[in-house]
Write a protein that holds these residues in place. Structure first.
Motif, short mmCIF file in Angstrom:
data_model
loop_
_atom_site.label_atom_id
_atom_site.label_comp_id
_atom_site.label_asym_id
_atom_site.label_seq_id
_atom_site.Cartn_x
_atom_site.Cartn_y
_atom_site.Cartn_z
N ASN A 1 3.51 4.24 4.35
CA ASN A 1 2.97 5.42 5.02
C ASN A 1 2.33 5.11 6.37
OD1 ASN A 1 3.41 7.90 3.70
ND2 ASN A 1 2.07 7.29 2.04
N ASP A 2 2.10 3.82 6.65
CA ASP A 2 1.35 3.42 7.83
C ASP A 2 2.22 2.78 8.91
OD1 ASP A 2 -0.99 4.22 6.50
OD2 ASP A 2 -1.15 2.27 5.52
N ARG A 3 3.49 3.10 8.92
CA ARG A 3 4.41 2.41 9.84
C ARG A 3 4.74 3.23 11.08
NH1 ARG A 3 8.06 -1.72 6.46
NH2 ARG A 3 6.55 -2.15 4.81
N GLY A 4 4.10 4.36 11.23
CA GLY A 4 4.37 5.17 12.41
C GLY A 4 5.65 5.97 12.34
N TRP A 5 6.21 6.09 11.14
CA TRP A 5 7.40 6.92 10.97
C TRP A 5 6.97 8.39 10.92
CZ3 TRP A 5 9.77 3.81 6.27
CH2 TRP A 5 10.12 2.53 6.71
N TYR B 1 6.71 6.49 -5.09
CA TYR B 1 5.80 6.30 -3.96
C TYR B 1 5.70 7.61 -3.16
CZ TYR B 1 3.43 4.11 -0.03
OH TYR B 1 2.51 3.78 0.93
N ASN C 1 2.41 -0.05 1.97
CA ASN C 1 1.82 0.58 3.17
C ASN C 1 2.88 1.30 4.00
OD1 ASN C 1 3.29 -1.39 4.46
ND2 ASN C 1 1.52 -2.51 5.28
N ALA D 1 5.76 11.94 9.57
CA ALA D 1 4.84 12.35 8.51
C ALA D 1 5.63 12.66 7.25
CB ALA D 1 4.05 13.56 8.96
N SER D 2 5.03 12.40 6.12
CA SER D 2 5.72 12.56 4.84
C SER D 2 6.33 13.95 4.67
CB SER D 2 4.74 12.29 3.69
OG SER D 2 5.36 12.46 2.44
N TYR E 1 6.00 9.39 -0.39
CA TYR E 1 6.46 9.54 0.98
C TYR E 1 7.80 10.26 1.01
CZ TYR E 1 7.97 8.64 5.75
OH TYR E 1 8.42 8.79 7.04
N ASN F 1 4.82 -5.51 0.87
CA ASN F 1 4.27 -4.64 1.90
C ASN F 1 4.84 -3.23 1.88
OD1 ASN F 1 6.80 -5.21 2.82
ND2 ASN F 1 6.16 -5.96 4.85
#
Length: 451
Positions: free
Chosen positions: A258-262, A303, A256, A264-265, A305, A253
């Motif tokens: 980028n989709d954890r609500g952390w 990756y 994903n 912004a990159s 991010y 996992n």
């Protein structure tokens, strides 16, 4: 509304990776900058250059006595020469800046013999320049209380009153001195413990643009959110998540992340480990078995991010231990040298620095996982492809890729040479490639390493 002052939101240019040479001397950093440049690092993060307390433990560097540039790592002249030399190679210098506090001692002497007491630093600060929060020994008792976190003492360290105009001006003077020597930016130590408005005010006084990244040890998002308009923020959820994935839950996992609500990159500074987390065991480190530390760095450098920092430190037997034998920074090979781990020189990590620089902002594509949760592959548009096998068995698979039909060097196993590949060769045909990845290994190919 975003704050406006002279900071940069990310490391600039095509070479954005930061090599953190922890506790290296200025002469040693200067000697290493030709390698850093050739390997593709754009920045080198150095340990605090200010005058500090005596002692062999690594943390003595983080207990400030004055802002004179004299430390166990060298003199002001040596620091200035290092910055000038590294800049000439195109490697910009980021300073680990201690702005939250002074020392944790009742009294003592510095590395230059300067005397001080806990709340008096002659020529720099007097007792009126500190916070005195109404807790026992002025200590932080509740780390969920924002006021305590920002005004009480962290681990007994005399906490500067960063709401004071004098203190703000004195800290800005220190940072401007470094900028005047050619420094490019700052990693703000213990930034979580300084109110964002205070940091913004300090940075508004900078004489030139500077990259800012902040140490905010927060997994709740509360402090990260408060600090995100001040500069980049180091995302501690990142190393904690990598450790959990590679050691326990599986890496499937991570695709994903980028989709954890952390953050912004573009506001995130990421790392596999740093000098604190490798000592308290909360992240992977050079001591982690099964090659997972290398695999995690392969992931970070491939990756899309955040801005990556590659930590490079020394071997230690306990969490207090300082640099080996007073020898501040030696790397003569692509592996450990004289007690220094030299992670920034490890063949797979250097290969992935080149990968990161080449693929740039190419999109994430063709994400593949397997049912055992320990295998992950993905492409970076038409620029590159990565396959990570964290399982105890080999992974054989045919993968679709955006790379053109060609043969490519696997940069994890070795760089492209004048005559071909020094490591494995992967061939793309008809938009796909077959690969057999051994247990706990990875492969990475990119269009800049075709043969």
């Amino acid at each position: 509304m975003p704050m406006h002052f002279l900071t940069e939101r990310s490391t600039s240019g095509s070479k954005r990776i930061i090599a953190a040479l922890f506790e290296w001397s200025w002469v040693s950093v200067q000697n290493e900058c030709p390698f850093l440049a050739s390997a593709g690092y754009g920045f080198v993060q150095v340990s605090p250059p200010h005058e500090h307390i005596t002692g062999d433990a690594w943390w003595t560097s983080y207990q400030v006595v004055s802002y004179e540039l004299q430390s166990k790592r060298g003199s002001r002249d040596q620091f200035a020469a290092m910055v000038e030399a590294c800049n000439a190679y195109g490697v910009r210098v980021i300073v680990d800046a201690v702005l939250n506090h002074m020392t944790g001692l009742d009294s003592g002497k510095s590395v230059t013999g300067r005397s001080f007491t806990h709340y008096s630093y002659p020529g720099t600060y007097s007792s009126s320049d500190f916070h005195y929060c109404p807790t026992r020994n002025h200590a932080i008792e509740d780390y969920n209380d924002e006021n305590q976190v920002e005004t009480c003492e962290l681990l007994g360290l005399a906490d500067l009153n960063t709401e004071s105009d004098y203190v703000r001006g004195r800290l800005a003077q220190y940072l401007n001195d470094l900028l005047g020597l050619g420094v490019a930016g700052f990693r703000v130590d213990a930034a979580k413990h300084i109110a964002p408005d205070s940091l913004a005010n300090i940075f508004s006084r900078l004489s030139t643009n500077a990259y800012i990244t902040q140490e905010v040890t927060d997994t709740t998002g509360l402090f990260v959110t408060k600090h995100q308009n001040v500069g980049d923020v180091q995302v501690f959820n990142y190393p904690y998540t990598l450790r959990g994935a590679f050691l326990n839950t599986g890496i499937f996992n991570l695709g994903n992340i980028n989709d954890r609500g952390w953050l912004a990159s573009g506001s995130a500074n990421v790392f596999v480990t740093n000098h604190d987390t490798e000592r308290d065991g909360s992240s992977l480190s050079y001591k982690s078995g099964n090659n997972v530390y290398v695999l995690a760095n392969v992931f970070m450098l491939s990756y899309p991010y955040g801005t990556p920092t590659v930590h490079s430190g020394f071997a230690f037997d306990n969490d207090q231990q300082g640099a080996p034998d007073g020898n501040y920074g030696t790397c003569t090979t692509n592996g450990p040298t004289n007690g220094w781990e030299c992670q920034h020189r490890w063949t797979p990590i250097v290969g992935m620095v080149g990968f990161f620089n080449y693929v740039g902002s190419s999109p994430l594509t063709n994400v593949v996982t397997t049912s055992n949760n320990q295998q992950l592959a993905y492409g970076r548009g038409s620029s590159g492809h990565v396959v990570i096998n964290n399982a105890d068995s080999a992974w054989q698979i045919t993968l679709t890729t955006g790379l053109a039909d060609c043969s490519y060097c696997d940069v994890v196993s070795g760089p492209k040479s004048a005559t071909g590949c020094s490591g494995a060769v992967i061939t793309v045909k008809g938009g796909s490639f077959d690969v057999l990845v051994p247990p706990r290994q990875a492969i990475a190919i990119h269009a800049g390493a075709s043969v």
